[in-house]
Design an enzyme around this catalytic site. Structure first.
Site, PDB file in Angstrom:
ATOM      1  N   TYR A 241       0.841  -1.202   0.000  1.00  0.00           N
ATOM      2  CA  TYR A 241       0.000   0.000   0.000  1.00  0.00           C
ATOM      3  C   TYR A 241       0.877   1.253   0.000  1.00  0.00           C
ATOM      4  CZ  TYR A 241      -4.566   2.252   0.582  1.00  0.00           C
ATOM      5  OH  TYR A 241      -5.729   2.973   0.381  1.00  0.00           O
TER       6      TYR A 241
ATOM      7  N   HIS B 272       5.493  -4.491 -12.494  1.00  0.00           N
ATOM      8  CA  HIS B 272       6.845  -4.452 -13.053  1.00  0.00           C
ATOM      9  C   HIS B 272       7.299  -5.895 -13.189  1.00  0.00           C
ATOM     10  CE1 HIS B 272      10.873  -3.392 -14.022  1.00  0.00           C
ATOM     11  NE2 HIS B 272      11.401  -3.549 -12.828  1.00  0.00           N
TER      12      HIS B 272
ATOM     13  N   GLY C  91       2.347   6.489  -8.547  1.00  0.00           N
ATOM     14  CA  GLY C  91       1.000   6.288  -8.049  1.00  0.00           C
ATOM     15  C   GLY C  91       0.240   7.573  -7.795  1.00  0.00           C
TER      16      GLY C  91
ATOM     17  N   ASP D 299      12.554  -0.967 -18.849  1.00  0.00           N
ATOM     18  CA  ASP D 299      12.341  -0.105 -17.693  1.00  0.00           C
ATOM     19  C   ASP D 299      13.635   0.077 -16.902  1.00  0.00           C
ATOM     20  OD1 ASP D 299      10.215   1.259 -15.974  1.00  0.00           O
ATOM     21  OD2 ASP D 299      11.136  -0.064 -14.503  1.00  0.00           O
TER      22      ASP D 299
ATOM     23  N   GLU E 170      15.619   3.653 -16.515  1.00  0.00           N
ATOM     24  CA  GLU E 170      15.927   4.204 -15.195  1.00  0.00           C
ATOM     25  C   GLU E 170      17.415   4.466 -15.022  1.00  0.00           C
ATOM     26  OE1 GLU E 170      12.325   1.820 -12.838  1.00  0.00           O
ATOM     27  OE2 GLU E 170      14.386   1.081 -12.809  1.00  0.00           O
TER      28      GLU E 170
END
Length: 348
Positions: free
Chosen positions: A25, A108, A134, A191, A195
């Protein structure tokens, strides 16, 4: 060109009646859970009740259960904890509950692609990867818009994995903006490369070296900060909205000519060679093994590097400038306040 899928391509009802369990979360977990709930899906949160984020989930109106219990109840298990925690968390809380007919999802591909976790053959394995943090995923959803996403299918045990993945993408709002189909391999390796070589590694290194070059040459740290750090967002926004040609059109002719004649001297063939080496380390699993071993050994190197970054003079100058600028609509006047004029002295 890759096909872009939108709301009309999704079947939202495919997940109606199913329980979606969100495990983790943080930034993504909270946003995805809230968007899914607000799209009418049945969402539960698998979270240790003692964690502070459990209280946040409750405040957000979520049903929170211990991870193992939530995994048993969920038809869809979406693992959104940090990559380095996946293997242990999966073994402890999720694997026993992944029975035939369930759906296992990630945002991911790292843990599935590099096989730190191996889901059973009888479950669907899918990825829905929003292309942004998010906080942004949630904010654009509440505005009636969406954040673009990738979807990928690693395992289609039900014959409906793609349909389910698109329904999930619909639930988080991504089909409003557009969804591209890819593979776990391409998303994961692309990805990591983006990055490391460009977004978080290459760009940050370029910024820091530019700032350092100006300061060491005797320029004011505040000037160096604005020229090499602050204005990056403005240029990136121009590229984001209209590409390099539009950016060139909107900056001065002097800036455009300087960029076209000098840019490749800074980032040239040596950079390309380094990028290829970085990509090779990602493709052959070297980086994944390094990162997994780093965490198994207590992340000592990672923590040292993190602290070193926090102590950069550039960071101190930026923090002071941002604090001053936040006090007034007229930053130049604010800088004249007593005690403020010398804020950059420690940045040299």
């Amino acid at each position: 060109m890759t096909t872009v899928l939108y709301e009309q391509d999704a079947n939202p009802s495919a997940l109606m009646g199913k329980v979606i369990g969100i495990f983790g979360y943080g930034s993504q977990g909270r946003a995805q859970a809230q968007n899914l709930r607000d799209s009418g899906y049945d969402v539960i949160i698998g979270l240790d009740p003692q964690r502070p984020t459990a209280q946040q989930a409750i405040v957000d109106g979520m049903k929170v259960l211990p991870p193992g219990e939530a995994a048993q109840q969920a038809d869809w298990i979406q693992l959104l904890t940090p990559d380095e925690t996946h293997a242990e968390f999966y073994d402890q809380a999720l694997r026993p509950a992944l029975t035939a007919g369930k759906i296992f999802g990630v945002s991911h591909g790292f843990s599935v692609h590099f096989k730190t976790i191996v889901p059973p053959n009888a479950v669907d394995v899918v990825m829905i990867s929003p292309k942004g943090p998010g906080r942004l995923l949630r904010s654009v959803y509440t505005e009636g818009r969406g954040l673009a996403a990738f979807i990928a299918i690693q395992q289609d045990a039900s014959g409906r994995a793609r349909e389910y993945a698109l329904a999930y993408a619909y639930g988080i709002g991504s089909t409003r903006a557009g969804v591209l189909e890819t593979t776990f391999k391409d998303e994961c390796e692309g990805d990591l490369f983006g990055e490391q070589a460009v977004l978080c590694g290459g760009l940050a290194s370029l910024i820091k070296r530019g700032y350092q070059t100006l300061v060491e040459a005797g320029y004011q740290p505040e000037v160096a900060y604005f020229e090499c750090v602050h204005e990056v967002k403005q240029i990136v926004d121009l590229i984001y909205e209209g590409g390099f040609s539009e950016m060139g059109r909107l900056i001065s002719n002097t800036a455009e000519y300087g960029a076209l004649t000098r840019g490749d001297r800074v980032v040239g063939e040596a950079t390309t060679a380094a990028m290829k080496e970085i990509l090779s380390e990602i493709q052959d699993g070297s980086f994944a093994r390094e990162w997994i071993n780093e965490n198994r050994s207590g992340a000592k190197k990672f923590n040292v590097l993190r602290e070193k970054e926090r102590q950069l003079p550039l960071e101190a100058v930026g923090a002071r400038l941002r604090a001053v600028m936040s006090l007034s609509q007229k930053p130049v006047e604010a800088l004249k306040k007593p005690g403020i004029a010398n804020i950059g002295k420690t940045g040299s």
